[in-house]
Design an enzyme around this catalytic site. Sequence first.
Site, short mmCIF file in Angstrom:
data_model
loop_
_atom_site.label_atom_id
_atom_site.label_comp_id
_atom_site.label_asym_id
_atom_site.label_seq_id
_atom_site.Cartn_x
_atom_site.Cartn_y
_atom_site.Cartn_z
N GLU A 268 30.24 20.20 52.59
CA GLU A 268 29.43 19.00 52.81
C GLU A 268 28.94 18.99 54.26
O GLU A 268 29.70 18.73 55.18
CB GLU A 268 30.25 17.75 52.51
CG GLU A 268 30.74 17.69 51.06
CD GLU A 268 31.74 16.58 50.84
OE1 GLU A 268 31.33 15.40 50.84
OE2 GLU A 268 32.95 16.90 50.69
N GLU B 201 35.76 20.37 58.77
CA GLU B 201 35.59 19.24 57.85
C GLU B 201 34.42 19.46 56.90
O GLU B 201 34.39 18.91 55.79
CB GLU B 201 35.39 17.95 58.63
CG GLU B 201 36.62 17.46 59.36
CD GLU B 201 37.75 17.08 58.40
OE1 GLU B 201 37.46 16.43 57.38
OE2 GLU B 201 38.90 17.47 58.66
#
Length: 350
Positions: free
Chosen positions: A319, A328
Amino acid sequence: MSRSSKSTSTGFLLLVAGFLLQLAATLTSAIGVNYGRMGDNLPPPAEVANFLRSKTTIDAIKIFDTNPEVLNAFANTGISVTVNVANDDIPSLDEMSPAKDWVNTHIIPFYPKTKITRVLVGNEVMQSANRNWIYDLVPSMRCIHKALVEAGINDIQVSTANTLGFLGISEPPSAARFRIGYDREIIGPMLEFLRQSKSVFMINPYAYFDYTPAIEDYLLFRQNKGIYDNNTKITYYNMFDAQMDAVYSAMKAMGYNDVPIVIAETGWASAGDANQPHATVTNAAEYNSNVIKKVTSGQGTPLMPNRPFETYIFALFNENQKPGATSEKNFGLFRPDFTPVYDAGVMRQG
């Protein structure tokens, strides 16, 4: 054997069979994914649903909201869907009227065409330090559950996902205990609710965040010397088992070791910044494939033997709009074009 003895034996066998059937229904080895959507290059939900159904063995997803497009996309697919109440909404749902409104708005229009199996009230609330969220959590869980039942829906569980930060003591696994204060005020009532409503205790164990080079083999299920628990005389050869048994021990100390545990999140980043050398494709593939083999094998853990675990890998996609470090943005099993980042063992043969 006398007729009465035969009758007693038959009754006992039926009782045991019934228990085993109930246990089998509760303990599942389903492999799901956390379907996060913090990216500007992700495919439409309808394409995602078709891909998961036709190309992978993944049979469950967990989303972090109740997005209508996603829920409609997964209608009639047979894929189980876990939805999430936003943390900000928790304080407003500790009374029946708003809880009923929430169910009428976010569940009724989609169920049962979309196989919604679980509602999570908040995400990692215990780590938020927001007292309103924390102390309204269990009352809101009760109200959502009651609202579902009053709407005639009896097969959607209500739970919440927790980090292992709720453990005040975590080592050795046999000595693990919940944080003092939260144990009796929040976690005890939560576990009682989960037991009464036949729901599950959901946890987010991440060996990734405990990484040091010295224990890399222990984290990644490689051959290692292990870590010895002097209380049980058990040697742990991977952190996943130790984390799971630590949660089990904390639950057992409070008398709730009968509540099933579900892994709401676990995973490993495949890329990271310069100070995250452990975030590699090789390590991510090794960790996730080993977790999947572990939880579906029925092997269980040293303190929970012969038990499969319903598990949701984090995450489905990389993402690119997630905040924070590069890692992340790189927890996905797949790139946005559906090509695997690595082989985690979830693709259908052929």
